[in-house]
Design a protein around this motif. Structure first.
Motif, PDB file in Angstrom:
ATOM      1  N   ALA A  99       0.806  -1.219   0.000  1.00 45.52           N
ATOM      2  CA  ALA A  99       0.000   0.000   0.000  1.00 45.52           C
ATOM      3  C   ALA A  99       0.840   1.271   0.000  1.00 45.52           C
ATOM      4  CB  ALA A  99      -0.935   0.003   1.214  1.00 45.52           C
ATOM      5  N   ASP A 100       2.113   1.164   0.393  1.00 42.44           N
ATOM      6  CA  ASP A 100       2.972   2.347   0.446  1.00 42.44           C
ATOM      7  C   ASP A 100       4.406   1.913   0.156  1.00 42.44           C
ATOM      8  OD1 ASP A 100       4.390   4.654   0.974  1.00 42.44           O
ATOM      9  OD2 ASP A 100       3.299   5.146   2.803  1.00 42.44           O
ATOM     10  N   THR A 112      12.111  -0.185  -6.025  1.00 38.93           N
ATOM     11  CA  THR A 112      11.297   0.859  -5.393  1.00 38.93           C
ATOM     12  C   THR A 112      11.663   2.277  -5.818  1.00 38.93           C
ATOM     13  OG1 THR A 112      10.767  -0.539  -3.504  1.00 38.93           O
ATOM     14  CG2 THR A 112      10.588   1.842  -3.181  1.00 38.93           C
ATOM     15  N   LEU A 116       8.911   4.668  -7.699  1.00 41.42           N
ATOM     16  CA  LEU A 116       8.470   5.943  -7.136  1.00 41.42           C
ATOM     17  C   LEU A 116       8.742   7.090  -8.110  1.00 41.42           C
ATOM     18  CD1 LEU A 116       9.707   5.529  -3.441  1.00 41.42           C
ATOM     19  CD2 LEU A 116       7.324   5.508  -4.228  1.00 41.42           C
ATOM     20  N   VAL A 121       3.091   4.773  -6.319  1.00 42.40           N
ATOM     21  CA  VAL A 121       3.259   4.908  -4.868  1.00 42.40           C
ATOM     22  C   VAL A 121       2.783   3.654  -4.148  1.00 42.40           C
ATOM     23  CG1 VAL A 121       2.656   6.312  -2.862  1.00 42.40           C
ATOM     24  CG2 VAL A 121       3.012   7.407  -5.072  1.00 42.40           C
ATOM     25  N   ALA A 122       1.839   2.941  -4.738  1.00 34.06           N
ATOM     26  CA  ALA A 122       1.354   1.674  -4.190  1.00 34.06           C
ATOM     27  C   ALA A 122       1.247   0.682  -5.342  1.00 34.06           C
ATOM     28  CB  ALA A 122      -0.008   1.850  -3.523  1.00 34.06           C
ATOM     29  N   TYR A 141      -1.240  -0.380 -10.049  1.00 30.15           N
ATOM     30  CA  TYR A 141      -0.531   0.614  -9.231  1.00 30.15           C
ATOM     31  C   TYR A 141      -1.438   1.803  -8.977  1.00 30.15           C
ATOM     32  CZ  TYR A 141       0.286   4.193 -12.834  1.00 30.15           C
ATOM     33  OH  TYR A 141       0.112   5.189 -13.770  1.00 30.15           O
ATOM     34  N   PRO A 145      -0.724   6.635  -1.892  1.00 32.99           N
ATOM     35  CA  PRO A 145      -0.668   5.455  -1.028  1.00 32.99           C
ATOM     36  C   PRO A 145      -2.052   5.035  -0.549  1.00 32.99           C
ATOM     37  CG  PRO A 145       0.007   7.401   0.188  1.00 32.99           C
ATOM     38  CD  PRO A 145      -0.161   7.827  -1.247  1.00 32.99           C
TER      39      PRO A 145
END
Length: 243
Positions: A99-100, A112, A116, A121-122, A141, A145
């Motif tokens: 989720a984040d 990651t 990003l 973001v998730a 995605y 978040p």
């Protein structure tokens, strides 16, 4: 309740198909964006590991569909760095729900930061499988978040099943270990890896690792490194591209 949700989604897919000539997988990905409050969706088929040299762990992959450029780039990023939700869900056979990404950066240290930077973001991945046979993953995605709700996870699993049915229909007798039937944007990567393998006298897996290392070091997509190798404007040396 589960069957009624499946019926509703199936009926909606029939309506979508009446409006668009797109493939079942493309319609499912679009339906994911509409139903699950996600920003983008993509479906990837993954071939068996170790098709080449003994000990080669590199999966062969083909992007079936992506709803937007970010979704397509996320699949390419995972191929470049060799990690991410798509690969994890394929290995585990279960959903991967993050989720984040920023709060869980240690899980995929190479994937990651790039994800990003792309605006993801998730991330959420669901296996495309028939029984114990895994074909690939349905990858979602968000640009903010937040977790999927329980009902959204249920719908995602149903939609993943529908995407699997669409892929099986498209296979039409093809071996799932042979992804040449797909319009695969990564075909040139495999071609380049073969050239590097011959040039350096290394295994296919090592050749791909050298290419990934060069891509990561120079902050360019793996596909671009492959294009340069195939065009013979880039030749990796014994030391260059080591991670």
């Amino acid at each position: 309740m589960g069957q009624s949700r499946r019926d509703r989604l199936r009926e909606q897919l029939i309506v979508d198909r009446a409006k668009s000539p797109a493939s079942t997988v493309a319609l499912v990905c679009a339906r994911c964006v509409a139903e699950l409050s996600v920003t983008g969706a993509g479906a990837t088929v993954i071939g068996k590991h170790g098709q080449g040299e003994p000990g080669d762990k590199t999966p062969e992959r083909g992007l079936v569909h992506a709803t937007n450029p970010v979704s397509a780039s996320l699949e390419g990023l995972q191929l470049t760095v060799g990690e991410g939700p798509c690969l994890d869900t394929f290995e585990s056979g279960g959903p991967v729900l993050v989720a984040d990404l920023a709060a869980d950066g240690a899980r995929w240290p190479a994937f990651t930061p790039g994800a990003l930077a792309l605006g993801a973001v998730a991330v959420f991945s669901f296996p495309l499988q028939i029984g114990v046979v895994r074909l690939g993953s349905l990858d979602l995605y968000r640009d903010v978040p937040g977790p999927l709700s329980r009902s959204e996870v249920t719908d995602a699993l149903i939609l993943a099943d529908m995407a699997t049915q669409g892929i099986v229909a498209d296979l039409d007798g093809h071996d799932t270990a042979d992804l040449s039937w797909l319009l695969d944007p990564h075909v040139e990567v495999h071609q380049a890896a073969g050239m590097v393998q011959v040039q350096l006298g290394v295994s296919t897996e090592t050749a791909l690792l050298r290419m990934r290392g060069h891509a990561f070091t120079h902050d360019v997509p793996l596909a671009e490194v492959a294009r340069q190798v195939v065009a013979r404007t880039l030749r990796l040396t014994e030391d260059e591209g080591r991670q």
